[in-house]
Each structure stands twice: as C-alpha cells, then as structure tokens.
Design a protein around this motif. Sequence first.
Motif, PDB file in Angstrom:
ATOM      1  N   LYS A 108       0.838  -1.192   0.000  1.00 57.46           N
ATOM      2  CA  LYS A 108       0.000   0.000   0.000  1.00 57.46           C
ATOM      3  C   LYS A 108       0.880   1.252   0.000  1.00 57.46           C
ATOM      4  O   LYS A 108       0.612   2.212  -0.724  1.00 57.46           O
ATOM      5  N   ALA A 109       1.938   1.210   0.806  1.00 59.92           N
ATOM      6  CA  ALA A 109       2.829   2.369   0.871  1.00 59.92           C
ATOM      7  C   ALA A 109       3.477   2.627  -0.480  1.00 59.92           C
ATOM      8  O   ALA A 109       3.543   3.762  -0.948  1.00 59.92           O
ATOM      9  N   LEU A 110       3.927   1.558  -1.108  1.00 59.97           N
ATOM     10  CA  LEU A 110       4.597   1.714  -2.392  1.00 59.97           C
ATOM     11  C   LEU A 110       3.622   2.248  -3.449  1.00 59.97           C
ATOM     12  O   LEU A 110       3.956   3.142  -4.228  1.00 59.97           O
ATOM     13  N   GLY A 164       1.028   4.026  -2.863  1.00 60.22           N
ATOM     14  CA  GLY A 164       0.762   5.422  -2.505  1.00 60.22           C
ATOM     15  C   GLY A 164       1.872   6.342  -2.989  1.00 60.22           C
ATOM     16  O   GLY A 164       1.626   7.468  -3.420  1.00 60.22           O
ATOM     17  N   TYR A 165       3.092   5.861  -2.931  1.00 59.81           N
ATOM     18  CA  TYR A 165       4.238   6.649  -3.382  1.00 59.81           C
ATOM     19  C   TYR A 165       4.119   6.955  -4.870  1.00 59.81           C
ATOM     20  O   TYR A 165       4.420   8.052  -5.323  1.00 59.81           O
ATOM     21  N   VAL A 189       1.281   6.775  -6.836  1.00 57.93           N
ATOM     22  CA  VAL A 189       0.025   7.347  -7.331  1.00 57.93           C
ATOM     23  C   VAL A 189      -0.061   8.820  -6.950  1.00 57.93           C
ATOM     24  O   VAL A 189       0.162   9.194  -5.811  1.00 57.93           O
ATOM     25  N   LEU A 190      -0.395   9.630  -7.918  1.00 59.97           N
ATOM     26  CA  LEU A 190      -0.684  11.040  -7.647  1.00 59.97           C
ATOM     27  C   LEU A 190      -2.184  11.218  -7.714  1.00 59.97           C
ATOM     28  O   LEU A 190      -2.833  10.690  -8.620  1.00 59.97           O
ATOM     29  N   LYS A 217       2.306  18.986  -3.612  1.00 62.69           N
ATOM     30  CA  LYS A 217       3.140  19.662  -2.635  1.00 62.69           C
ATOM     31  C   LYS A 217       4.385  20.251  -3.314  1.00 62.69           C
ATOM     32  O   LYS A 217       5.009  19.631  -4.153  1.00 62.69           O
ATOM     33  N   HIS A 219       8.527  16.619  -4.919  1.00 63.08           N
ATOM     34  CA  HIS A 219       9.331  15.476  -4.471  1.00 63.08           C
ATOM     35  C   HIS A 219      10.212  15.024  -5.645  1.00 63.08           C
ATOM     36  O   HIS A 219       9.765  15.033  -6.791  1.00 63.08           O
TER      37      HIS A 219
END
Lengths: 432, 503
Positions: free
Chosen positions: A192-194, A196-197, A199-200, A213, A217
């Motif tokens: 899920k974290a990956l 999330g990283y 997906v914009l 933001k 990044h």
Amino acid sequence: MTRPETLQASSKPNYSSPDILRQFYQRLFPFRPLFQWLNHGPTPQPDFQNREFAFVLPGGAYIRYQSFLSADLFKKQCVQMTPERFEIGPQYSINPRDRKQLRKASSFRPVMKELVFDIDMTDYDSIRTCCSKAAICNKCWHFIIMAIKVVDTALREDFGFQHILWVYSGRRGAHAWISDKRAREMDDAKRKALAGYLVLAMSGEQGKKISIKRPLHPHVDRSLKVLNPYFQDEVLAEQDPWQSAEQAERLIRLLPDKDLTAALQKKWDSMPGRSSNQKWADIDAVAEAGHLSTLSAKQLVDVKQDIRLEYTYPRLDAEVSKKLNHLLKSPFVIHPGTGRVCVPIDTRHLDSFDPLGVPTVTALLQEIDEWESKSGNMSDEEKAKVQDWQKTSLKPYVEYFRGYVAGLLKEESKGKRSREEVAIEGLNGMEF
Amino acid sequence: MLAVTSAPRIDAKKRAVLDRRRQEFVTTKWQAEAYPHRMNMYPIPPLDDITLEQFEEWAIARLKVLAELEACQFRNRTADETAEYMKPVLDKHLRLSPNSSQSSEVEVERKRDHYSHWTLRLAFSATADLRQRFSRLEAQLFKLRLRLDRADERKAFIESLPMSWEVVTEEEKKTWHSELVAATGLRRDEEESWFKTEWEHVPDLVERRQCLLKKGKAYVHVREQQTMVVNEFARQLELGLEQAARFLPRMDEDNRLSPILHHLSQSFVAPDAGYTEASSIGDITTPTAASIDGLSQHFPLCMQNLHRELRKNNHLKHFGRLQYTLFLKGIGLSLQECIIFWRKSFKLIADDKFKAEYLYNIRHAYGEVGGDANRRGRGYTPYSCQKLLTEPAPAAGQTHGCPYRTYAPDNLITLLQSFGVTDRALLQGVREDVGKQRYHIACNRVFEHAHKGPIKKVKDEALWPASELDTILHPNGYFKRSFMLKNLGREGGGEVKMEGSGE
C-alpha cells in the motif's frame, strides 16, 4: 438459433473455442519458463507448488485455488480444461488445494507474491480524445508508454528493483510483475505504501483541481522531466485535448485565476479553431500581458506543472498493487476479446512496441502450418528439433521472456548457490 | 501503597530454586539488565525475584495509568492535553525519574516499570482483543513518555537502540542536498541532518512521499526518528504478545499467579479501584439515616436509581440491598443509622419480619456478625465500578448493577432525563459511550457535566492535586468528589451543613 446470430458468430473468429485453446496450450504456451519464473528455481518448490492459479473456463466459470506440483501437471490440466485465460495469485502458507483440511482457517494465508501493477486505458478516458472504452490506437498507446517509463524508472532507481517484467494485457493496458525477492515478500502495508508513493491524486470529473506539494518530491520532479517531451508531442499535438470550446472549458477550470481565464476565454472566443498547442502558449502570453490577479508568475508555473502532470502522469489501478492476494492475468494467455497473446514488452525497445501488431492465436496456429509447408525440404529429424513456438512470430517474445527468467534465476541462485548446485547436479545425474 | 518499602517476604521453601546451569544464566543475564535509560523497550523479561504483593501492586499501578490514558483517548483529548493530564497521574503511579535526578529511587522506579510491563503483558495476552488494546495503550504510553523525556536523554536512548539506521554522511549530503531538502520538506529552522534506512522500515513516510528514496534506501529526516521508535516498539510488542499467548497455557505456575493475572485482565473493563476510607465523609460531617434523602443528589446513577426504587416500592431485592448498604457504609453511615434507615424505608414490613429476614444481612455487611474473617475485615468492602460492571446482569424485578450497562440505551436516556440530565450533546455522548461499552466513561461524562463550574474552579485555582480529578472508578469516589465540589471552600471550616439534615 436465429440466422443473423450464427452469421455474426462465424464472421468474428471465436478465440476461446476449446479446439483453438487446446492447440495453443499444447503447442505454443511457454509453460517451462513460466514455471521457472514463478518458482524462482529449476526444481519445484513451494514458490510454485503452493501458488494459487485461477481458471476462467470458456463457459464463464471461475475456478479458484488451483495449484500444481510441476510444470507438466500444470500444462496437462490446461490442455484438459482449456481455460479462456488463467490468473496468478500468491504463494500460500500451505497448498491451496488442502485449505479446507485445516482446523484453523487463519493458518491459510498468502505469504508471497510478485509485486504487480495494472495500467488500464479506461482510466485515461477523461483525457484521451482518440478512442474511448475498450478501443485503443497507436496514439493513445503513448499514454501507456509514458506510464511504463515513469513507473519503471521509479521502481529501479528509488526502490532498487531489477527484475521487472512488463506485459501487454491483450487489449488496452499493461501489467508489471516485479520478481525481486524483496518485492515478493512485501506485506500488504508495504504494498500500500509503495502504491501510494507512485500514485498522484488526479482531479475528478468535477474539475476539482489537484494540488501537489511544493517543492516537488524528487520522484515527481524526475517524472515530470521524463514526461515533458510527451506532453508537447503526444498530448498537445496528437490528442489535442482542448480543441473545441467545450474541451477548452476543462483547461479554463484548471486555472485558478479569474483575470487570466476571462482574458483567455475572450481571446479564444474571438479566434475559434486554435489548437491545444496554441492555447497552451496563450496562457503564458496572456499572463505576460498582465492578466494575472491572484496568481504570481511563480504560482502560474506550478499550476502549469500540475496540468502537465494531470495529462501525462501514470494513472495506476492502485487496488491491484495493494493486496498480496490479488490475482492478475498471467502473461502469454490469450485475450478472449482480441485473440492477442499477452506478450511481454521489451522495455529496451518500448517505443517500437506495437500493441496492434501483437500476434493473435489464430494467426499463430496458421503460422505453424505455413512453416510446415515451407520447410518441406528439411529432414524429419531436423523438423523435430524445432519447437512449435519457434516456427511463429511468438518466437521473439518467448525468447525475451526466457532471457528475463534466466536473469532472475541467476540472481536467485546466488543466495543459495551451494544448495542449489547440489540440487542441479542431482537433477543432471538423473537425466539419461 | 508503595510496596517497595515493604520487605520482600518470599518463603524460603517457595523461592525458585534453579539448577546450577540456569542459575549462572540468570545472573549473567540479570547483570546485563541494568537500566541505563529512563525509557525501556522491554526486550528482556525480568528475571529477579519479587514478592507476590509487588507483582500485583506494580501491575495495578500500571493498569491505572493505562486506563487513564485510554480515558483521555475516549474523550478526544489532544496530544498536549493528554500530556498535561497524564503528568500527575504518571508521577503518582508510575514515576520515572530522569538520569539527571539525584533520587535514590531511580533504579527501583525503573525496575517497577519493567516488571509491571511484563506482568501486564502476561495478563493481557490471552485474547486477541485484549492484546490489541494493550499494545495500543502501551505504545501510547511509550510515545507519551518519549515526548516527556529530556531531549539529551531521549537522544541517548534512541541512539542506544539496535535499529538499522545509519547517519547520512557530509559527502552524501552535499551530493543530494537539494533532493534531500525537497523530499523531506525541510524547513529553514530545522537542522540539516538525515539518516538512511531500508525503506520497508518507514512505509508511512514512503506512502506520503516524505523521504528520499535511492535504490531501496530511505533517507529520512531526524525528526521522524521518534515515530519510528514508537512504531518499532509497537511492532515488537505485538510479536511479544503473540508469543506470550502461545506460551501462556504451558506456564510453569503453582496457582499463585493465575488468579492475579485473571483479576488484572478483568480490570480492563473498568480498572478496579479499591475502596479507601477517604471516600467517606465521616470526617467532615456525620451522615444519618435522615440525611440520606438529601445526600442522594450526590449519588452516582446506580445508587440514585436504587434509592428511587426503594422510595417507590418501599423495598429492594437482595442484591440491590447489598449494593446499597455497602455504598452507604462507604460514605460513612454508621451501622446504627443504617439499620434505622432500612427499617424506616421498609414501611410495609412488620418488625418481626424485618428482624428475621433483613437485619442480619445489614449487620453482616458491616462485619458485626458472621465468620471470623468477615468480622475482622469489618464486613465487605463497597462495590467498585468494575464489580458492578462484571457481575451477572440483574433479572426482572432486580435493580442492582450499573444502569449504564443494564439499561437499554433508550431507557437509559429516559432514566437520566428523569434525574434532570437533559443536555442533548451530553446525552448523545452517553449514547455513544454506552454503544462502545465504555460505561464508566459515560458515568464520568455525566459527572463532569454536572460539576462543570466547580471543576473548572478547582483546576484554575489548583485547589486540589490533579490526581484528585482523574477518572472516577468507584461509586463512593463519585459521591465523595461530588460532595466536595458542592461544598468547595467549606471543608475545614467546621461542620458542613447538610441539606436535608434537619428533617
């Protein structure tokens, strides 16, 4: 059955007729490399044996929790049941066929699976103008190319993954399978974290603006650099997404400055027929002429970056990637709608991959026959040495896949060389 | 109450006798288990001998802290409010002094912290529900303490942990400077200091794109270290609890520990609060049979309800009587007055019948009659919230127990309204608490609403120590606090005039 229906049925080749599928699995499907790819070694181990396969039968039945002790048994069942397609799931803690014999249901749980991604053209329907729904052309395939480039780069550079296989999904999308040990062993939280990283958040149909933001990044910044040329050539020139007045409305909604949008609207109303490329340039021209109220020049740059991302950044179906036990269609099966084989995509020649030129199952079977007639002067002995897939246009794809799998196995055997070598020697000794 | 001062009294025969090899193991291990830091990840279980009393008392003290922490969460207190509220509670029950303090208690405090953690770990490992709740609260406690720790000692503690992170070198900083700043959202006032670790250790930072990734390594700003330590603590605790659950049935135990552990795990419904003499108002005024009607305005709902039932029916069933008698004993009503109270209340019952059927029970509750143990212990102690919440629910016609638990939510709201609790937001809060089975929180909510003004005054003027305003866990505690808040400023000034005393 009424007459027109039979006509229609015969005019469109039925790619999932049991006869065709049986021949395909019997003669063409690369079971051996597929087995090695999922097994991470030459001899069957739990990676493959406890792995779930799900079959979709021609009648539409969906059978889950199939598992096989070896590649041959797997092939045997495919030939026998002739599934339209099959999907690959995770390795479970025990053999999935034995799951009902457990006293505690909780001890049956997925333990390992390749990290997967699914990019589907339908997610791009709001920004592509050439086709919609299931249709695809070489123009909109560029969106998939962009997505593959961005995701592939991030996976390699940011996460350090090396064994990434991209597969054409047969119609209008692509799948990624990452086989690095570290990726395979990720739990749901990490997946899920990956996801999330990568997906914009995109703006919805209602035109709610995305805001990303700042400072960007490094991953987003790098992606933008990769995508910029595509935005000019593919999006503005080819897709021309703001051509008509209604389409330009969408662009207007993405610009949060009243003076600017009013001035633009006026200009475009007086000069209809301006292309998206011109309209995009108009934004800067009008802004420089002093039509900015709330935005600063720097903020306008950010807004334009956001719009570029909106029109180019990959749109992933993140749910597929988040769960360890999510099933995904196997490479090399046939897409029932198009008859095309889900072939791997060689990312070294990504730009020249033609989704519409991928061979269909009927064409491949024909190619075998043609090869037979062409090579009449070969001796039977020589003929027997040539495997069926080598006689067809599937050959380069299978070869690429075999090469990819060989690289993966080499990496795998590094860690446990001694044990593996013994096993291989044992195997060689048994061969006659 | 600190058991530390009492001498250990382990019967020589009962002391764990270890064979030579294990003995050696224990000593070496134990010597390694000094407490260099205030904080502890509790990686190693305690191996020293302690008395059963210490075993229980330390655990109860910790439980109290955890319960207060949970109450803070239930009331949606912010992190700052929680820290402020918890400080006196922690100081009272589970004080941990920093290294810098000269206190001689430092080692003992840390030992108590260590042992109580492991005792509760054992007590709460039995069911998945308890495990989850315990690890959540322990992680919160850990986080809170880390926050309250002195900056230098926190740094020393974090650096002592065997975590797999390395400092980002100056050279790397130079090479990746702009990317590091952009990725971690560095503000101008923050130090330029990062560390790197495997990205799998910081999944939430990865998900929010708040760290820089390079070939699977995450570059993280030092400000995230605390969160990482807390996450690691929670992760290890969860693993440990599951392990404990597996070993619990095989525990080598001689029936001394399991009753204590069982009792402790029960206490999680509502922490058990012992009745203390301090809950009586005997030193301020003397309650009499005649003053109970007036005093009943200070009663918690469970007792108010019994009182009303008694007045309505001129009778109460056995368990209601027992509960109420003990409560009255707890507020300082003497046996004589109590007998008068019941005699007058049971208007329709003849003297003979009263003497034959009821008198003995009242005297028994006061320890006037009955077995030797009962008389020496001066009867039963008044029931705590925990007791009321865990005893079997009343059958038809019975009215004992905690109404927040025994009444259906709609009926409960009607009951509260009939006692003049009508604030809609409050009733909504009660309904939510009750729905989540936080009965004692609902009761405390009602209390705090009823005494808003005085509580604020007490807080603002710091009239009472903050620990006197913690969560109420005993009906007698409820009464005492309510009574004191109503009579603020009057205590010490002679006899408090009691409403209804001049019937």
